[in-house]
Design an enzyme around this catalytic site. Structure first.
Site, mmCIF file in Angstrom:
data_model
loop_
_atom_site.group_PDB
_atom_site.id
_atom_site.type_symbol
_atom_site.label_atom_id
_atom_site.label_comp_id
_atom_site.label_asym_id
_atom_site.label_seq_id
_atom_site.Cartn_x
_atom_site.Cartn_y
_atom_site.Cartn_z
ATOM 1 C CG HIS A 7 -1.875 1.055 1.353
ATOM 2 N ND1 HIS A 7 -1.997 1.855 2.464
ATOM 3 C CD2 HIS A 7 -2.807 1.489 0.473
ATOM 4 C CE1 HIS A 7 -2.982 2.714 2.275
ATOM 5 N NE2 HIS A 7 -3.497 2.512 1.077
ATOM 6 N NE ARG A 8 -1.869 5.720 1.553
ATOM 7 C CZ ARG A 8 -2.345 6.393 2.585
ATOM 8 N NH1 ARG A 8 -1.526 7.166 3.285
ATOM 9 N NH2 ARG A 8 -3.618 6.326 2.923
ATOM 10 C CD GLU A 34 -3.188 2.132 -3.078
ATOM 11 O OE1 GLU A 34 -4.198 2.825 -3.234
ATOM 12 O OE2 GLU A 34 -2.202 2.523 -2.404
ATOM 13 C CG ASP A 36 -2.847 6.931 -3.256
ATOM 14 O OD1 ASP A 36 -3.951 6.394 -3.236
ATOM 15 O OD2 ASP A 36 -1.934 6.658 -2.438
ATOM 16 C CG HIS A 49 -3.089 9.233 0.269
ATOM 17 N ND1 HIS A 49 -3.783 9.995 1.190
ATOM 18 C CD2 HIS A 49 -3.840 8.143 0.051
ATOM 19 C CE1 HIS A 49 -4.894 9.365 1.524
ATOM 20 N NE2 HIS A 49 -4.957 8.234 0.851
ATOM 21 C CD GLU A 109 -7.323 5.537 -4.045
ATOM 22 O OE1 GLU A 109 -6.559 4.947 -3.252
ATOM 23 O OE2 GLU A 109 -8.228 6.311 -3.672
ATOM 24 C CE LYS A 111 -6.140 8.724 -2.475
ATOM 25 N NZ LYS A 111 -7.213 7.958 -1.862
ATOM 26 C CG ASP A 229 0.021 0.782 5.438
ATOM 27 O OD1 ASP A 229 -0.064 1.220 4.273
ATOM 28 O OD2 ASP A 229 -0.728 1.148 6.367
HETATM 29 O O1 G3P Z 1 -6.524 1.396 -2.559
HETATM 30 C C1 G3P Z 1 -6.830 1.145 -1.233
HETATM 31 C C2 G3P Z 1 -6.628 2.347 -0.358
HETATM 32 O O2 G3P Z 1 -5.424 2.950 -0.694
HETATM 33 C C3 G3P Z 1 -7.728 3.350 -0.433
HETATM 34 O O3 G3P Z 1 -7.646 4.322 0.565
HETATM 35 O O4 G3P Z 1 -7.038 6.504 1.505
HETATM 36 O O5 G3P Z 1 -5.384 4.680 1.562
HETATM 37 O O6 G3P Z 1 -5.953 5.790 -0.580
HETATM 38 P P1 G3P Z 1 -6.452 5.369 0.773
HETATM 39 CA CA CA Z 2 -4.758 4.611 -2.163
#
Ligand code: G3P
Ligand code: CA
Length: 244
Positions: A7-8, A34, A36, A49, A109, A111, A229
């Protein structure tokens, strides 16, 4: 086997959405990342993000009000200051070049719920096609109209709706918007929904799975992927269960 998406990047251990976080995800053996994306003032697709720069960089104000040249002068490792050195805000193009050197999946993702960023979908798809990454990209968003737009622009690129609250028969909904998977918050992903989706051939990739017991539950269910994460820890837990 349940895939592990960092994640990120590996946001629990490295500055989120920076090349050092993505490198760490690759180093520990995550199958995917993943990330953003938003648009700069001059229309560059940048990886960050928050709509504001304040939390993760040494600057302040909105991403959309800064040119790419300005954004590149900021330090993106604010949350980990002193631990990992200076990091810049990457562009999507830089990330795609990096992805071309490995085999990882990449969940981009969009945003675009707070600001709609007109043209973001077209720009992302143009870059994905330019780098011939169509088969390893999954576009997600909380803006489902944007996902339909992406699907119409590029039916060859997978899309997946993000959502936080329970949906009735999410596999039906996902199909209706042309998506190929769902990305629910963990709190909207009880066993029964995951099992039904898998039975219906709809992959599920819940976020953000940072607790060991949640990782175990999803690995044992044979969930398609988790977004975490802590990819290194997730890989350790998955190995311990020896689930395939
Ligand atoms: O893609 C899953 C998650 O990243 C969505 O929420 O706020 O962490 O971008 P957020
Ligand atoms: Ca995200």
């Amino acid at each position: 086997m349940t895939l592990i998406f960092a994640h990120r990047g590996s946001a629990g251990t490295h500055p989120e959405n920076t090349m050092s976080a993505f490198n760490e995800a690759a180093r520990v053996g995550a199958e995917g990342i993943e990330t953003d994306v938003q648009l700069s003032k001059d229309g560059a697709v940048v990886i960050i993000h928050d709509e504001k720069l304040d939390r993760t960089t040494n600057a302040s104000g909105y991403v959309k009000d800064r040119t790419l040249q300005e954004l590149k002068t900021f330090h993106a490792s604010f949350g980990f200051k002193g631990k990992w050195g200076k990091e810049k805000i990457p562009t999507l193009e830089e990330l795609l070049i990096w992805l071309n050197r490995n085999q990882m999946w990449c969940n981009i993702e969009l945003k675009n719920t707070f600001f709609l960023y007109p043209g973001l979908e077209e720009k992302v798809i143009q870059l994905v096609r330019a780098y011939k990454m169509e088969e390893r990209i999954i576009i997600s968003s909380f803006n489902h109209y944007s996902l339909v737009n992406c699907h119409q622009l590029a039916p060859e690129v997978q899309t997946a709706p993000l959502y936080r609250d329970g949906l009735y028969m999410p596999w039906v909904y996902a199909k209706a918007i042309g998506a190929s998977a769902i990305h629910p918050s963990i709190r909207a992903a009880p066993d029964i929904i995951i099992q039904a989706c898998l039975r219906m051939g709809m992959p599920v990739r819940p976020y953000t799975i940072n607790k060991t017991d949640e990782m175990k539950r999803l690995f044992e269910l044979g969930c398609s992927a988790i977004i975490t994460d802590y990819p290194k820890e997730a890989i350790r837990v998955r190995k311990g269960l020896q689930v395939n």
